[in-house]
Design an enzyme around this catalytic site. Structure first.
Site, PDB file in Angstrom:
ATOM      1  N   GLU A  82       0.835  -1.209   0.000  1.00 50.66           N
ATOM      2  CA  GLU A  82       0.000   0.000   0.000  1.00 50.66           C
ATOM      3  C   GLU A  82       0.868   1.256   0.000  1.00 50.66           C
ATOM      4  OE1 GLU A  82       0.016  -2.653   2.007  1.00 50.66           O
ATOM      5  OE2 GLU A  82      -1.793  -2.755   3.197  1.00 50.66           O
ATOM      6  N   CYS A 106      -2.035  -2.780   7.393  1.00 50.58           N
ATOM      7  CA  CYS A 106      -1.499  -2.671   8.758  1.00 50.58           C
ATOM      8  C   CYS A 106      -1.664  -1.221   9.244  1.00 50.58           C
ATOM      9  CB  CYS A 106      -0.025  -3.078   8.786  1.00 50.58           C
ATOM     10  SG  CYS A 106       1.084  -1.817   8.141  1.00 50.58           S
ATOM     11  N   CYS A 109       0.404   1.436   7.267  1.00 44.14           N
ATOM     12  CA  CYS A 109      -0.177   1.753   5.962  1.00 44.14           C
ATOM     13  C   CYS A 109      -1.476   2.526   6.126  1.00 44.14           C
ATOM     14  CB  CYS A 109      -0.410   0.483   5.154  1.00 44.14           C
ATOM     15  SG  CYS A 109       1.128  -0.267   4.598  1.00 44.14           S
TER      16      CYS A 109
HETATM   17  O1  LIG Z   1      -0.821  -4.511   4.871  1.00 44.07           O
HETATM   18  C1  LIG Z   1       0.209  -5.167   4.621  1.00 44.07           C
HETATM   19  N1  LIG Z   1       0.880  -4.963   3.451  1.00 44.07           N
HETATM   20  C2  LIG Z   1       2.018  -5.640   3.130  1.00 44.07           C
HETATM   21  O2  LIG Z   1       2.589  -5.431   2.064  1.00 44.07           O
HETATM   22  N2  LIG Z   1       2.506  -6.558   4.034  1.00 44.07           N
HETATM   23  C3  LIG Z   1       3.717  -7.309   3.701  1.00 44.07           C
HETATM   24  C4  LIG Z   1       4.898  -7.099   4.595  1.00 44.07           C
HETATM   25  C5  LIG Z   1       5.579  -8.435   4.566  1.00 44.07           C
HETATM   26  O3  LIG Z   1       6.434  -8.509   3.425  1.00 44.07           O
HETATM   27  C6  LIG Z   1       4.423  -9.405   4.396  1.00 44.07           C
HETATM   28  C7  LIG Z   1       3.905  -9.981   5.697  1.00 44.07           C
HETATM   29  O4  LIG Z   1       4.693 -11.059   6.041  1.00 44.07           O
HETATM   30  P1  LIG Z   1       4.221 -12.205   7.032  1.00 44.07           P
HETATM   31  O5  LIG Z   1       2.765 -12.554   6.647  1.00 44.07           O
HETATM   32  O6  LIG Z   1       5.163 -13.319   6.768  1.00 44.07           O
HETATM   33  O7  LIG Z   1       4.299 -11.633   8.417  1.00 44.07           O
HETATM   34  O8  LIG Z   1       3.384  -8.674   3.806  1.00 44.07           O
HETATM   35  C8  LIG Z   1       1.861  -6.787   5.204  1.00 44.07           C
HETATM   36  C9  LIG Z   1       0.720  -6.128   5.517  1.00 44.07           C
HETATM   37  C10 LIG Z   1      -0.064  -6.339   6.756  1.00 44.07           C
HETATM   38  O9  LIG Z   1       0.551  -7.138   7.643  1.00 44.07           O
HETATM   39 ZN   LIG Z   2       1.313  -2.065   5.917  1.00 51.09          ZN
END
Ligand SMILES: O=c1[nH]c(=O)n([C@H]2C[C@H](O)[C@@H](COP(=O)(O)O)O2)cc1CO
Ligand SMILES: [Zn+2]
Length: 162
Positions: A82, A106, A109
């Site tokens: 995002e 998250c 973001c």
């Molecule tokens: O909103 C998001 N956007 C996003 O791009 N991410 C990415 C960050 C990390 O590379 C991965 C999350 O890794 P994991 O599910 O293994 O914790 O996703 C994670 C989130 C939310 O956790």
């Molecule tokens: Zn995020």
């Protein structure tokens, strides 16, 4: 007079499809996230996926989820899809735009989404529902008037030969 073709994809399928396709560029072995930002009149403004900042090698930085040292995990380095989509935008303001994303945003973001003027979030998966990060995002979206809802999957399968 001939009539229009049937079976074309909807706007929602189109934009979530673009978001998911964008996520296929991710090098994260565990979670690939893709994002597509769209204007109020359904024009694609930007896209992004989770990855390392420019200049940080995908082969030299870690992709681990855990480590004795946080510096040996991906979490301190990756740019979320995002934020990448927001930062990739070259056109000016995102005021009033919609954001399609394959995973619920998250809290970090969420802050960037709110501050950039995006007014609606359409997400697919919400595998971290109930975590403080997601709860904080919802609290901030509610306070800031950013609408969010889950994408309704249609079950349509699209095969693309590349
Ligand atoms: O909103 C998001 N956007 C996003 O791009 N991410 C990415 C960050 C990390 O590379 C991965 C999350 O890794 P994991 O599910 O293994 O914790 O996703 C994670 C989130 C939310 O956790
Ligand atoms: Zn995020």
């Amino acid at each position: 007079m001939g009539s229009k073709r049937e079976g074309y994809i909807s706007w929602d399928e189109y934009f979530m499809g673009v978001a998911i396709l964008s996520g296929q560029r991710s090098k994260d072995p565990n979670t690939q996230v893709g994002c597509c930002i769209v204007s109020q009149d359904n024009k694609i403004l930007s896209m992004g996926y989770n990855g390392l900042p420019i200049g940080c090698s995908d082969d030299e930085f870690p992709w681990d989820r855990e480590g004795d040292d946080p510096l040996d995990t991906k979490y301190v380095y990756t740019v979320h899809s995002e934020l990448n989509a927001i930062l990739n935008y070259r056109g000016g303001s995102l005021e009033g735009a919609k954001l399609y994303v394959s995973l619920f945003p998250c809290n970090e973001c969420a802050k960037a989404i709110i501050q950039s003027g995006i007014k609606e979030v359409i997400y697919d998966c919400n595998k971290y529902e109930g975590t403080p990060s997601v709860t904080a995002s919802k609290r901030m979206f509610d306070a800031a008037g950013v609408k969010y809802h889950q994408y309704k999957r249609t079950g349509r399968k699209i095969e693309i030969e590349l």
